[in-house]
Write a protein that holds these residues in place. Structure first.
Motif, PDB file in Angstrom:
ATOM      1  N   SER A 178       0.650  -1.208   0.030  1.00 22.15           N
ATOM      2  CA  SER A 178       0.058  -0.037   0.012  1.00 22.15           C
ATOM      3  C   SER A 178       0.908   1.310   0.083  1.00 22.15           C
ATOM      4  CB  SER A 178      -0.961  -0.097   1.250  1.00 22.15           C
ATOM      5  OG  SER A 178      -1.665  -1.136   1.182  1.00 22.15           O
ATOM      6  N   ILE A 179       0.406   2.150  -0.716  1.00 21.49           N
ATOM      7  CA  ILE A 179       1.308   3.477  -0.639  1.00 21.49           C
ATOM      8  C   ILE A 179       0.277   4.649  -0.047  1.00 21.49           C
ATOM      9  CG2 ILE A 179       2.417   4.931  -2.318  1.00 21.49           C
ATOM     10  CD1 ILE A 179       2.915   2.873  -4.358  1.00 21.49           C
ATOM     11  N   ARG A 180       1.131   5.610   0.741  1.00 18.57           N
ATOM     12  CA  ARG A 180       0.361   6.815   1.219  1.00 18.57           C
ATOM     13  C   ARG A 180       1.449   7.776   0.854  1.00 18.57           C
ATOM     14  NH1 ARG A 180       0.076   9.218   6.689  1.00 18.57           N
ATOM     15  NH2 ARG A 180       1.860   7.875   7.499  1.00 18.57           N
ATOM     16  N   TRP A 181       0.848   9.131   0.417  1.00 21.18           N
ATOM     17  CA  TRP A 181       1.652  10.204   0.336  1.00 21.18           C
ATOM     18  C   TRP A 181       1.608  11.376   1.395  1.00 21.18           C
ATOM     19  CZ3 TRP A 181       4.448  10.903  -4.161  1.00 21.18           C
ATOM     20  CH2 TRP A 181       4.322   9.857  -5.154  1.00 21.18           C
ATOM     21  N   LEU A 182       2.527  11.612   1.495  1.00 17.89           N
ATOM     22  CA  LEU A 182       2.828  12.725   2.622  1.00 17.89           C
ATOM     23  C   LEU A 182       3.192  14.163   2.092  1.00 17.89           C
ATOM     24  CD1 LEU A 182       4.957  10.505   5.096  1.00 17.89           C
ATOM     25  CD2 LEU A 182       2.428  10.878   5.224  1.00 17.89           C
ATOM     26  N   PHE A 183       2.661  15.268   2.923  1.00 12.36           N
ATOM     27  CA  PHE A 183       2.912  16.534   2.134  1.00 12.36           C
ATOM     28  C   PHE A 183       3.554  17.297   3.654  1.00 12.36           C
ATOM     29  CE2 PHE A 183       1.656  20.838   1.327  1.00 12.36           C
ATOM     30  CZ  PHE A 183       2.707  21.287   0.246  1.00 12.36           C
ATOM     31  N   ASN A 184       4.795  17.793   3.597  1.00 11.01           N
ATOM     32  CA  ASN A 184       5.393  18.522   5.016  1.00 11.01           C
ATOM     33  C   ASN A 184       4.993  17.716   6.078  1.00 11.01           C
ATOM     34  OD1 ASN A 184       6.197  20.732   3.386  1.00 11.01           O
ATOM     35  ND2 ASN A 184       4.159  21.785   3.580  1.00 11.01           N
ATOM     36  N   ASN A 185       5.312  16.366   6.044  1.00 12.10           N
ATOM     37  CA  ASN A 185       5.143  15.330   6.997  1.00 12.10           C
ATOM     38  C   ASN A 185       3.644  15.177   7.580  1.00 12.10           C
ATOM     39  OD1 ASN A 185       8.005  14.749   7.333  1.00 12.10           O
ATOM     40  ND2 ASN A 185       8.227  16.508   8.484  1.00 12.10           N
ATOM     41  N   GLN A 186       2.835  15.417   6.820  1.00 13.27           N
ATOM     42  CA  GLN A 186       1.405  15.277   7.070  1.00 13.27           C
ATOM     43  C   GLN A 186       0.888  14.473   6.003  1.00 13.27           C
ATOM     44  OE1 GLN A 186      -0.110  15.955  10.099  1.00 13.27           O
ATOM     45  NE2 GLN A 186       1.766  16.780  10.915  1.00 13.27           N
ATOM     46  N   SER A 187      -0.571  13.716   6.181  1.00 10.43           N
ATOM     47  CA  SER A 187      -0.887  13.000   5.034  1.00 10.43           C
ATOM     48  C   SER A 187      -1.589  13.655   4.238  1.00 10.43           C
ATOM     49  CB  SER A 187      -1.887  12.108   5.627  1.00 10.43           C
ATOM     50  OG  SER A 187      -2.427  11.360   4.756  1.00 10.43           O
ATOM     51  N   LEU A 188      -1.162  13.494   2.939  1.00  7.61           N
ATOM     52  CA  LEU A 188      -1.559  14.533   1.708  1.00  7.61           C
ATOM     53  C   LEU A 188      -3.079  14.521   1.605  1.00  7.61           C
ATOM     54  CD1 LEU A 188      -0.835  16.398  -0.655  1.00  7.61           C
ATOM     55  CD2 LEU A 188      -0.564  14.272  -2.202  1.00  7.61           C
ATOM     56  N   GLN A 189      -3.604  15.719   1.541  1.00  5.53           N
ATOM     57  CA  GLN A 189      -5.183  15.916   1.420  1.00  5.53           C
ATOM     58  C   GLN A 189      -5.231  16.206  -0.117  1.00  5.53           C
ATOM     59  OE1 GLN A 189      -7.341  15.320   3.815  1.00  5.53           O
ATOM     60  NE2 GLN A 189      -5.422  14.858   5.115  1.00  5.53           N
ATOM     61  N   LEU A 190      -5.809  15.317  -0.826  1.00  2.72           N
ATOM     62  CA  LEU A 190      -6.080  15.149  -2.381  1.00  2.72           C
ATOM     63  C   LEU A 190      -6.836  16.443  -2.720  1.00  2.72           C
ATOM     64  CD1 LEU A 190      -5.877  11.482  -3.318  1.00  2.72           C
ATOM     65  CD2 LEU A 190      -4.254  13.493  -3.504  1.00  2.72           C
ATOM     66  N   THR A 191      -6.684  17.201  -3.571  1.00  2.00           N
ATOM     67  CA  THR A 191      -7.485  18.251  -4.135  1.00  2.00           C
ATOM     68  C   THR A 191      -8.275  17.804  -5.506  1.00  2.00           C
ATOM     69  OG1 THR A 191      -5.926  19.610  -5.092  1.00  2.00           O
ATOM     70  CG2 THR A 191      -6.380  19.982  -2.863  1.00  2.00           C
ATOM     71  N   GLU A 192      -9.171  18.678  -6.130  1.00  2.00           N
ATOM     72  CA  GLU A 192      -9.414  18.295  -7.419  1.00  2.00           C
ATOM     73  C   GLU A 192      -8.361  18.285  -8.470  1.00  2.00           C
ATOM     74  OE1 GLU A 192      -9.900  22.714  -7.073  1.00  2.00           O
ATOM     75  OE2 GLU A 192     -10.307  20.883  -5.758  1.00  2.00           O
ATOM     76  N   ARG A 193      -7.335  19.201  -8.155  1.00  5.09           N
ATOM     77  CA  ARG A 193      -6.233  19.103  -9.125  1.00  5.09           C
ATOM     78  C   ARG A 193      -5.290  17.992  -9.244  1.00  5.09           C
ATOM     79  NH1 ARG A 193      -3.075  22.606  -7.550  1.00  5.09           N
ATOM     80  NH2 ARG A 193      -3.638  22.863  -5.250  1.00  5.09           N
ATOM     81  N   MET A 194      -5.320  17.166  -8.174  1.00  5.87           N
ATOM     82  CA  MET A 194      -4.371  15.942  -7.882  1.00  5.87           C
ATOM     83  C   MET A 194      -4.986  14.596  -8.423  1.00  5.87           C
ATOM     84  SD  MET A 194      -2.863  16.913  -4.149  1.00  5.87           S
ATOM     85  CE  MET A 194      -2.062  18.764  -3.921  1.00  5.87           C
ATOM     86  N   THR A 195      -4.230  13.856  -8.890  1.00  9.60           N
ATOM     87  CA  THR A 195      -4.788  12.612  -9.490  1.00  9.60           C
ATOM     88  C   THR A 195      -3.721  11.588  -9.115  1.00  9.60           C
ATOM     89  OG1 THR A 195      -5.729  13.629 -11.440  1.00  9.60           O
ATOM     90  CG2 THR A 195      -5.293  11.306 -11.624  1.00  9.60           C
ATOM     91  N   LEU A 196      -4.099  10.324  -8.333  1.00 12.07           N
ATOM     92  CA  LEU A 196      -3.497   9.206  -8.229  1.00 12.07           C
ATOM     93  C   LEU A 196      -3.478   8.332  -9.188  1.00 12.07           C
ATOM     94  CD1 LEU A 196      -3.850   8.786  -4.257  1.00 12.07           C
ATOM     95  CD2 LEU A 196      -1.954   9.611  -5.486  1.00 12.07           C
ATOM     96  N   SER A 197      -2.403   7.374  -9.630  1.00  8.63           N
ATOM     97  CA  SER A 197      -2.610   6.457 -10.541  1.00  8.63           C
ATOM     98  C   SER A 197      -3.310   5.304  -9.835  1.00  8.63           C
ATOM     99  CB  SER A 197      -1.082   6.069 -11.058  1.00  8.63           C
ATOM    100  OG  SER A 197      -0.536   5.451  -9.777  1.00  8.63           O
TER     101      SER A 197
END
Length: 495
Positions: A434-453
């Motif tokens: 499983s893969i989790r994305w982090l942004f500035n050491n926090q779990s990344l909150q996806l926006t409508e501009r972000m797409t995951l494969s």
């Protein structure tokens, strides 16, 4: 597959519509495939009718795809009165056909660009499985209506993102396995025999009850190209076969205890057999009716062991009148596969040819495996002999997993401008993660501009904004461990 005439694919009267159609029909009647005939017909019709509509559109789902992932070329606004459609590699080269579908007869045929990893759907969509870098390029859909006119020619460009490693996909070292989910199942419950890491170029697969792949014991078979399953003689009505190779058993009973065999057949007609043993726990009302119903069982605590750990194959209900027992690695109880033998009469232990000297035998029959390696994975068999010379056999399947390694985070460009785009790739040598994305050491909150494969190993931001600047990391994990990549800083500048 080949047909004697194009009427097998479209209709009998289609063979005589127009001079050009007559020519294509004559060619097909002389041994050409439906694919070649439709391509020729479509080529000739191009001169008759140039499409002026652009209603049909193609959407890539997901829009960003990495090596080893699946992508669907989703078709929108497909004409309801279409006669046939065809997929091609490229924009203008009709000789690079992938597949063609004729609606009237529900028939399809593959072309020279078909690799075995494409699945075409009746709504016009095309699924590409386990994409590779060579899949990058244009894909074209051509639609023909009932008047034999090419009413739409639509192209889309697929860019397969580079993955230096596997990005959570399959590696060549992965061997096909079957996992029982949940590992412990009671009477009346459902259990999934989950197939994993099957061959990429799979053509057929078969499920059997038992270890012998005879037709008499066949539960069901599945054809990949047609995505269709057919029950066999051993189908009880409680089994469901899935296109990924897995088998679901509904409302299991004690009669379901035993071996299940999955046979895979590739496009090169290479056969492989995978065995798994299913143990069903009797209900309290059943097991307490009589003392004679108490069965010899093996407990592992968990069938999923991390590499390097120790595990005990713990025996329960060992018969009191036991003369001896023997442990074997694998399905067969023959001398070459013997780990250890115990003779109670003389209190003697004899180690066999497949012993790794990391095993320890307990007097109650349990077997300790120390410092588990990946080679220890697989089936274990214990054979018992009592004073009445009755032989008992029981099996347990051990799955060995290794802790994940630190992933590597790759970025298309570490410095980007506002309103541009950026793609991050989380690269890992591990599978089933499983893969989790982090942004500035926090779990990344996806926006409508972000797409995951589809496997979450790729992150795309489009368009980029100032607030996207910062440090990105990805975390990979399995059921036993997790690791986080080193951070990558994204800088965002004004135009």
């Amino acid at each position: 597959m080949a047909f004697d005439c194009i009427d097998t694919l479209l209709s009998k009267e289609d063979c005589t519509v127009g001079r050009e159609m007559e020519v294509s029909s004559m060619i097909l009647c002389k041994g050409y495939t439906p694919w070649q005939g439709l391509l020729l017909t479509a080529s000739l019709l191009t001169y008759w009718y140039l499409p002026i509509t652009a209603q049909v559109t193609i959407e890539l789902v997901p829009p960003n795809v990495f090596e080893g992932e699946n992508v669907r070329l989703e078709v929108h606004n497909m004409p309801e009165d279409f006669l046939a459609f065809a997929w091609y590699r490229g924009v203008t080269n009709m000789k690079r056909g992938i597949a063609v579908y004729a609606k009237r007869k529900g028939l399809n045929a593959t072309g020279p660009a078909y690799s075995g990893r494409q699945t075409m759907y009746s709504d016009g969509s095309l699924l590409l499985q386990r994409v590779i870098l060579k899949d990058t390029g244009f894909y074209t859909l051509r639609v023909i209506n009932r008047q034999k006119e090419i009413v739409s020619t639509t192209s889309v460009f697929l860019h397969v993102q580079i993955s230096i490693l596997t990005c959570g996909g399959r590696t060549t070292s992965d061997q096909p396995t079957i996992e029982i989910v949940p590992p412990n199942v009671a009477e009346g419950a459902n259990v999934l025999l989950l197939a994993q890491d099957l061959p990429e170029n799979l053509k057929y697969f078969f499920w059997y009850k038992g270890v012998i792949p005879f037709t008499t014991y066949e539960i069901a078979r599945h054809t990949i190209d047609k995505n269709s399953s057919f029950p066999g003689p051993a189908h009880s009505g409680r089994e469901t076969v899935y296109s990924n190779g897995s088998l679901l058993l509904h409302n299991v009973t004690l009669d379901d205890i035993g071996f299940y065999t999955l046979k895979t057949v590739t496009r090169e007609m290479k056969l492989e057999l995978i065995h798994e043993y299913l143990q069903v726990n009797a209900s309290i009302s059943t097991c307490c009716n009589t003392l004679s119903s108490v069965q010899l069982t093996i407990e592992t605590g968990s069938q999923h062991v991390v590499k390097g750990q120790n595990i005990v194959l713990l025996l329960h209900n060992l018969p009191e009148d036991l003369l001896g027992f023997a442990w074997y690695k694998g399905l067969y109880t023959h001398q070459p596969f013997r780990i250890v033998t115990y003779d109670r009469a003389i209190n003697s232990i004899t180690w066999g040819p497949v012993s790794s000297r990391r095993e320890m035998l307990h007097i109650n029959g349990s077997l300790l495996l120390q410092g588990i390696t990946e080679k220890d994975a697989g089936l274990y068999t214990i054979l018992t002999l009592n004073r009445a010379l009755r032989v008992g056999t029981i099996y347990v399947h051990l799955h060995v997993y290794k802790p994940v390694t630190e992933p590597f985070l790759q970025v298309s460009d570490s410095t980007v401008t506002v309103q541009s785009s950026v793609v991050f790739s989380c690269l890992s040598t591990d599978t089933r993660i499983s893969i989790r994305w982090l942004f500035n050491n926090q779990s990344l909150q996806l926006t409508e501009r972000m797409t995951l494969s589809s496997t979450k190993c790729g992150l795309s931001i489009d368009p980029v904004r100032r607030e996207d600047a910062g440090y990105y990391k990805c975390e990979v994990s399995n059921s036993f461990s997790s690791e986080t990549s080193l951070p990558v800083r994204l800088m965002v500048t004004n135009k």
